[in-house]
Motif scaffolding. Sequence first.
Motif, PDB file in Angstrom:
ATOM      1  N   PRO A   1       0.832  -1.205   0.000  1.00 40.04           N
ATOM      2  CA  PRO A   1       0.000   0.000   0.000  1.00 40.04           C
ATOM      3  C   PRO A   1       0.861   1.248   0.000  1.00 40.04           C
ATOM      4  O   PRO A   1       1.923   1.303   0.601  1.00 40.04           O
ATOM      5  CB  PRO A   1      -0.791  -0.132   1.303  1.00 40.04           C
ATOM      6  N   ALA A   2       0.416   2.233  -0.770  1.00 38.81           N
ATOM      7  CA  ALA A   2       1.160   3.489  -0.881  1.00 38.81           C
ATOM      8  C   ALA A   2       1.097   4.248   0.427  1.00 38.81           C
ATOM      9  O   ALA A   2       0.091   4.231   1.137  1.00 38.81           O
ATOM     10  CB  ALA A   2       0.588   4.350  -2.019  1.00 38.81           C
ATOM     11  N   ALA A   3       2.231   4.887   0.774  1.00 39.33           N
ATOM     12  CA  ALA A   3       2.286   5.661   2.014  1.00 39.33           C
ATOM     13  C   ALA A   3       1.588   6.999   1.822  1.00 39.33           C
ATOM     14  O   ALA A   3       1.612   7.586   0.720  1.00 39.33           O
ATOM     15  CB  ALA A   3       3.726   5.896   2.412  1.00 39.33           C
ATOM     16  N   PRO A   4       0.991   7.526   2.850  1.00 41.80           N
ATOM     17  CA  PRO A   4       0.329   8.833   2.715  1.00 41.80           C
ATOM     18  C   PRO A   4       1.356   9.947   2.552  1.00 41.80           C
ATOM     19  O   PRO A   4       2.524   9.807   2.880  1.00 41.80           O
ATOM     20  CB  PRO A   4      -0.452   8.954   4.027  1.00 41.80           C
ATOM     21  N   ALA A   5       0.882  11.040   2.042  1.00 40.67           N
ATOM     22  CA  ALA A   5       1.777  12.178   1.749  1.00 40.67           C
ATOM     23  C   ALA A   5       2.339  12.796   3.010  1.00 40.67           C
ATOM     24  O   ALA A   5       3.473  13.289   3.026  1.00 40.67           O
ATOM     25  CB  ALA A   5       1.019  13.235   0.923  1.00 40.67           C
ATOM     26  N   TRP A   6       1.585  12.767   4.120  1.00 38.52           N
ATOM     27  CA  TRP A   6       2.076  13.382   5.357  1.00 38.52           C
ATOM     28  C   TRP A   6       3.249  12.609   5.958  1.00 38.52           C
ATOM     29  O   TRP A   6       3.906  13.106   6.862  1.00 38.52           O
ATOM     30  CB  TRP A   6       0.934  13.499   6.372  1.00 38.52           C
ATOM     31  N   VAL A   7       3.530  11.403   5.429  1.00 39.87           N
ATOM     32  CA  VAL A   7       4.691  10.641   5.876  1.00 39.87           C
ATOM     33  C   VAL A   7       5.861  10.802   4.918  1.00 39.87           C
ATOM     34  O   VAL A   7       7.016  10.952   5.320  1.00 39.87           O
ATOM     35  CB  VAL A   7       4.322   9.149   6.052  1.00 39.87           C
ATOM     36  N   THR A   8       5.592  10.733   3.604  1.00 39.18           N
ATOM     37  CA  THR A   8       6.672  10.763   2.606  1.00 39.18           C
ATOM     38  C   THR A   8       7.301  12.144   2.466  1.00 39.18           C
ATOM     39  O   THR A   8       8.520  12.249   2.308  1.00 39.18           O
ATOM     40  CB  THR A   8       6.130  10.297   1.260  1.00 39.18           C
TER      41      THR A   8
ATOM     42  N   ALA B   1       2.112  -3.328  10.284  1.00 39.07           N
ATOM     43  CA  ALA B   1       2.766  -2.072  10.626  1.00 39.07           C
ATOM     44  C   ALA B   1       4.145  -1.980   9.970  1.00 39.07           C
ATOM     45  O   ALA B   1       4.546  -0.920   9.477  1.00 39.07           O
ATOM     46  CB  ALA B   1       2.907  -1.960  12.147  1.00 39.07           C
ATOM     47  N   GLY B   2       4.863  -3.086   9.926  1.00 36.75           N
ATOM     48  CA  GLY B   2       6.165  -3.082   9.260  1.00 36.75           C
ATOM     49  C   GLY B   2       6.056  -2.803   7.777  1.00 36.75           C
ATOM     50  O   GLY B   2       6.846  -2.065   7.195  1.00 36.75           O
TER      51      GLY B   2
ATOM     52  N   ALA C   1       6.816   0.855   3.243  1.00 39.54           N
ATOM     53  CA  ALA C   1       6.241   1.570   2.107  1.00 39.54           C
ATOM     54  C   ALA C   1       6.427   3.066   2.266  1.00 39.54           C
ATOM     55  O   ALA C   1       6.695   3.783   1.302  1.00 39.54           O
ATOM     56  CB  ALA C   1       4.772   1.204   1.966  1.00 39.54           C
ATOM     57  N   ALA C   2       6.297   3.583   3.521  1.00 36.19           N
ATOM     58  CA  ALA C   2       6.455   5.006   3.742  1.00 36.19           C
ATOM     59  C   ALA C   2       7.905   5.444   3.476  1.00 36.19           C
ATOM     60  O   ALA C   2       8.146   6.534   2.959  1.00 36.19           O
ATOM     61  CB  ALA C   2       6.035   5.361   5.173  1.00 36.19           C
TER      62      ALA C   2
END
Length: 265
Positions: A12-19, A253-254, A259-260
Motif C-alpha cells: 500500500p502506498a504511504a500517505p503524503a504526510w509521511v513521505t 505495521a512493518g 512503504a512510507a
Amino acid sequence: MTTPHRPEPPAPAAPAWVTWPIRAVALVVVLPVQLLWTAAGAVGRHVLVPVGRALGWLLRTFVIAPLLWLLRQVLQWVVFPLRHALRWLGGALLAAAAWVLRMLLRLLLRPVGTVVVAVLVFLGRWVLRPVGQAVYRWLLTPLVAAIGWALHVSYRWILTPLGHAIGWSLRAAYRAILRPTGRAVAGAVRAVHRWVLLPGGTALVWASRVVHRHLLRPAGLALAAVWRHTFGALVRGVGAAGRWARDEVLRPAGLLVRAALGLRR
C-alpha cells in the motif's frame, strides 16, 4: 502438476504526510553530506595527490639520494678499510698467540710433563705398588677372612635358630589365633548377610515399589494434570496471543513503514 506462481500484491502506498517530511529531511541532511564527500574526493584527487607526488619527488631527490650517496662513501672509504684493517690485525694477533703457545709447549710444558710422568712412574713402581701389596697381604686378607668367619658363625648359631623360632611362632599363631579368628569373622559376615542384609534389602526394595506405585506415581500424575490445565493453558494462550499480534499487528505495521520509507523487500 505445479500450481502457477501468483504475484504478491503491491504494498500500500504511504500517505503524503509521511513521505514529504522524509524527503525534506533527505534533502536537508543527505544532499549536503553527499556534496561535501564529492568535493573532498575531487580535492584529494586533483590537489592532494599531485602535491604528495611532488613532495615525494623532492624528498627523494634532495634528501634521500644525498643521504644514500653519503652512506655509500662512508662505507667505501671508512667502514670497509677499517674492517679489513681489523681483520688483518686480528689474524696477526692470533698468529702471534699461536706461536707463543707453541713455544711454551715445546720449551716448558713438554719437559715439565716428561719430568712429572717420570716421577709418577718411579713412585708407582717403587713406593705405591709395594705399599699396596703389603696392605693387601697383611691387612685386607686377614680382615676379609675374619669378617667371613664372623658372618658364617652368626648365620649358623644365631640367624638360623632365630629364623626357625620365628617360623614356629608364626605357624603357632596362625593355627591358634588367625585361622579361628578368620573362621569366626567369615561366619559372622555370612550370618549378617543372611539374617540382616538380605532381609533388609528385600524389605527396602518392596517399600520402594510400594512408595513409587501408591505415592510418587499418583503425585506425578496429579502435578502433570495441574500443569496441563493451569500453567500449560496459560503458556499456550500467551503463545497464541503472540502469534496473533505478530500476524495481525506487527507485520502490517512493518509493511506500512517500509512503504512510507520507500524501501523494497
